[in-house]
Design a protein around this motif. Structure first.
Motif, PDB file in Angstrom:
ATOM      1  N   VAL A  66       0.840  -1.205   0.000  1.00 14.15           N
ATOM      2  CA  VAL A  66       0.000   0.000   0.000  1.00 14.15           C
ATOM      3  C   VAL A  66       0.875   1.255   0.000  1.00 14.15           C
ATOM      4  O   VAL A  66       0.594   2.227  -0.714  1.00 14.15           O
ATOM      5  CB  VAL A  66      -0.975  -0.010   1.199  1.00 14.15           C
ATOM      6  N   ALA A  67       1.960   1.228   0.778  1.00 14.92           N
ATOM      7  CA  ALA A  67       2.885   2.371   0.790  1.00 14.92           C
ATOM      8  C   ALA A  67       3.518   2.573  -0.583  1.00 14.92           C
ATOM      9  O   ALA A  67       3.689   3.721  -1.031  1.00 14.92           O
ATOM     10  CB  ALA A  67       3.965   2.160   1.849  1.00 14.92           C
ATOM     11  N   GLY A  68       3.843   1.488  -1.264  1.00 13.66           N
ATOM     12  CA  GLY A  68       4.414   1.593  -2.607  1.00 13.66           C
ATOM     13  C   GLY A  68       3.453   2.238  -3.590  1.00 13.66           C
ATOM     14  O   GLY A  68       3.837   3.083  -4.398  1.00 13.66           O
ATOM     15  N   ILE A  69       2.189   1.840  -3.516  1.00  8.67           N
ATOM     16  CA  ILE A  69       1.186   2.451  -4.399  1.00  8.67           C
ATOM     17  C   ILE A  69       0.997   3.920  -4.058  1.00  8.67           C
ATOM     18  O   ILE A  69       0.874   4.767  -4.949  1.00  8.67           O
ATOM     19  CB  ILE A  69      -0.151   1.691  -4.315  1.00  8.67           C
ATOM     20  N   ALA A  70       0.968   4.240  -2.776  1.00  6.50           N
ATOM     21  CA  ALA A  70       0.805   5.641  -2.367  1.00  6.50           C
ATOM     22  C   ALA A  70       1.953   6.488  -2.893  1.00  6.50           C
ATOM     23  O   ALA A  70       1.735   7.594  -3.407  1.00  6.50           O
ATOM     24  CB  ALA A  70       0.714   5.734  -0.845  1.00  6.50           C
ATOM     25  N   ILE A  71       3.170   5.979  -2.788  1.00  9.77           N
ATOM     26  CA  ILE A  71       4.339   6.711  -3.291  1.00  9.77           C
ATOM     27  C   ILE A  71       4.236   6.897  -4.799  1.00  9.77           C
ATOM     28  O   ILE A  71       4.487   7.982  -5.321  1.00  9.77           O
ATOM     29  CB  ILE A  71       5.640   5.990  -2.899  1.00  9.77           C
ATOM     30  N   ALA A  72       3.842   5.835  -5.516  1.00  9.13           N
ATOM     31  CA  ALA A  72       3.719   5.927  -6.977  1.00  9.13           C
ATOM     32  C   ALA A  72       2.653   6.932  -7.389  1.00  9.13           C
ATOM     33  O   ALA A  72       2.855   7.715  -8.322  1.00  9.13           O
ATOM     34  CB  ALA A  72       3.409   4.549  -7.562  1.00  9.13           C
ATOM     35  N   LEU A  73       1.523   6.933  -6.679  1.00  8.59           N
ATOM     36  CA  LEU A  73       0.462   7.885  -7.014  1.00  8.59           C
ATOM     37  C   LEU A  73       0.874   9.321  -6.700  1.00  8.59           C
ATOM     38  O   LEU A  73       0.580  10.237  -7.477  1.00  8.59           O
ATOM     39  CB  LEU A  73      -0.824   7.522  -6.273  1.00  8.59           C
ATOM     40  N   LEU A  74       1.545   9.505  -5.569  1.00  9.92           N
ATOM     41  CA  LEU A  74       2.011  10.854  -5.234  1.00  9.92           C
ATOM     42  C   LEU A  74       3.035  11.346  -6.239  1.00  9.92           C
ATOM     43  O   LEU A  74       3.047  12.526  -6.607  1.00  9.92           O
ATOM     44  CB  LEU A  74       2.588  10.873  -3.817  1.00  9.92           C
ATOM     45  N   LYS A  75       3.903  10.453  -6.707  1.00 10.10           N
ATOM     46  CA  LYS A  75       4.877  10.834  -7.738  1.00 10.10           C
ATOM     47  C   LYS A  75       4.178  11.147  -9.057  1.00 10.10           C
ATOM     48  O   LYS A  75       4.533  12.090  -9.746  1.00 10.10           O
ATOM     49  CB  LYS A  75       5.873   9.698  -7.966  1.00 10.10           C
ATOM     50  N   MET A  76       3.188  10.320  -9.403  1.00 11.20           N
ATOM     51  CA  MET A  76       2.535  10.467 -10.689  1.00 11.20           C
ATOM     52  C   MET A  76       1.740  11.772 -10.770  1.00 11.20           C
ATOM     53  O   MET A  76       1.774  12.473 -11.783  1.00 11.20           O
ATOM     54  CB  MET A  76       1.602   9.284 -10.947  1.00 11.20           C
ATOM     55  N   PHE A  77       1.017  12.099  -9.722  1.00 12.39           N
ATOM     56  CA  PHE A  77       0.212  13.311  -9.749  1.00 12.39           C
ATOM     57  C   PHE A  77       0.989  14.537  -9.306  1.00 12.39           C
ATOM     58  O   PHE A  77       0.494  15.648  -9.403  1.00 12.39           O
ATOM     59  CB  PHE A  77      -1.050  13.133  -8.907  1.00 12.39           C
ATOM     60  N   GLY A  78       2.183  14.358  -8.805  1.00 10.97           N
ATOM     61  CA  GLY A  78       3.047  15.477  -8.487  1.00 10.97           C
ATOM     62  C   GLY A  78       2.589  16.345  -7.344  1.00 10.97           C
ATOM     63  O   GLY A  78       3.045  17.475  -7.216  1.00 10.97           O
ATOM     64  N   SER A  79       1.695  15.843  -6.499  1.00 16.18           N
ATOM     65  CA  SER A  79       1.206  16.662  -5.399  1.00 16.18           C
ATOM     66  C   SER A  79       2.264  16.839  -4.309  1.00 16.18           C
ATOM     67  O   SER A  79       2.292  17.857  -3.635  1.00 16.18           O
ATOM     68  CB  SER A  79      -0.071  16.054  -4.804  1.00 16.18           C
ATOM     69  N   VAL A  80       3.117  15.851  -4.167  1.00 11.54           N
ATOM     70  CA  VAL A  80       4.195  15.923  -3.182  1.00 11.54           C
ATOM     71  C   VAL A  80       5.467  15.423  -3.854  1.00 11.54           C
ATOM     72  O   VAL A  80       5.456  14.406  -4.540  1.00 11.54           O
ATOM     73  CB  VAL A  80       3.877  15.031  -1.950  1.00 11.54           C
ATOM     74  N   LYS A  81       6.542  16.125  -3.655  1.00  8.94           N
ATOM     75  CA  LYS A  81       7.810  15.686  -4.236  1.00  8.94           C
ATOM     76  C   LYS A  81       8.409  14.612  -3.335  1.00  8.94           C
ATOM     77  O   LYS A  81       8.666  14.835  -2.165  1.00  8.94           O
ATOM     78  CB  LYS A  81       8.765  16.861  -4.365  1.00  8.94           C
ATOM     79  N   ILE A  82       8.599  13.434  -3.913  1.00 12.70           N
ATOM     80  CA  ILE A  82       9.148  12.300  -3.168  1.00 12.70           C
ATOM     81  C   ILE A  82      10.448  11.880  -3.834  1.00 12.70           C
ATOM     82  O   ILE A  82      10.510  11.703  -5.054  1.00 12.70           O
ATOM     83  CB  ILE A  82       8.147  11.129  -3.134  1.00 12.70           C
ATOM     84  N   SER A  83      11.452  11.708  -3.025  1.00 16.49           N
ATOM     85  CA  SER A  83      12.766  11.317  -3.514  1.00 16.49           C
ATOM     86  C   SER A  83      12.734   9.876  -4.037  1.00 16.49           C
ATOM     87  O   SER A  83      11.984   9.030  -3.559  1.00 16.49           O
ATOM     88  CB  SER A  83      13.774  11.433  -2.369  1.00 16.49           C
ATOM     89  N   SER A  84      13.571   9.613  -5.021  1.00 16.33           N
ATOM     90  CA  SER A  84      13.703   8.256  -5.535  1.00 16.33           C
ATOM     91  C   SER A  84      14.304   7.334  -4.478  1.00 16.33           C
ATOM     92  O   SER A  84      14.090   6.126  -4.518  1.00 16.33           O
ATOM     93  CB  SER A  84      14.578   8.240  -6.787  1.00 16.33           C
TER      94      SER A  84
END
Length: 165
Positions: free
Chosen positions: A83-101
C-alpha cells in the motif's frame, strides 16, 4: 499543452503493476496458506488446508505457533508496504508531493525482503509442524497458494517500486 513529465506512460504502467501486486497479496492472505498432507502405509493425501490466521492457534506446537505468528506478521507487513508503494507511486505520478527516488528505493527493497521472509517463515513453520513415524505414517506442511501469492506479490511490488522513477 505539453504533457506532464510526471504523468508518463511508464509511471502509469508501474502504478498498475503495483496495483496488481497488491491484489495478489490480498488474495494470498485470504486463501489457503499452508497445505498439510499425510501419508501412511495405507495411502495418503491432503489432510487439511490452513488459512493464514489459523496458524497461530493454541492447538499448534510451541515452535510452530511462533513461526505461524511470524508468518502472519510478515504477511501483514507485506500488505502495508505494498500500500505504501502504491501511495508513493500515485504521489509521484500526480506530483502533489515531491518524493525522492531514495524513498521509493528503500520501500521497494524492504517490501521485497519482507515478502521473501514471509515465505521463509512458512517453510520453517512447515518444518516445525511436520512429524514422522518412519515408514508407517508422516505428516508434512508446506506453503499453499496463499503463501506463494503473498511472496510473489510482495517481490513484484518491491521491484516495481524500485523501478518506478
Amino acid at each position: 499543452m505539453a504533457k506532464s513529465k510526471k504523468m508518463s506512460m511508464t509511471n502509469i504502467i508501474w502504478t498498475a503493476v503495483l496495483a496488481v501486486a497488491l491484489i495478489l497479496v490480498i488474495v494470498g492472505i485470504c486463501v489457503d496458506y499452508v497445505s498439510v498432507t499425510g501419508s501412511s502405509i495405507f495411502g495418503g493425501g491432503t489432510l487439511s488446508n490452513v488459512g493464514l490466521f489459523d496458524m497461530t492457534g493454541s492447538n499448534q506446537p510451541d515452535a510452530a505457533a511462533t513461526w505461524g505468528t511470524l508468518s502472519v506478521v510478515t504477511a501483514i507487513i507485506t500488505i502495508v508496504l505494498c500500500v505504501a508503494g502504491i501511495a508513493i507511486a500515485l504521489l509521484k505520478m500526480f506530483g502533489s508531493v515531491k518524493i525522492s527516488s531514495l524513498v521509493s528505493l528503500i520501500v521497494g527493497v524492504i517490501t521485497a525482503v519482507v515478502a521473501v521472509l514471509a515465505i521463509v517463515c512458512v517453510f520453517v513453520y512447515g518444518s516445525q509442524y511436520s512429524a514422522s513415524l518412519g515408514e508407517l505414517a508422516s505428516i508434512t506442511a508446506s506453503p499453499a497458494i496463499g503463501a506463494w501469492l503473498v511472496a510473489i506479490g510482495g517481490v513484484v511490488s518491491g521491484v516495481a517500486c524500485i523501478l518506478n522513477k
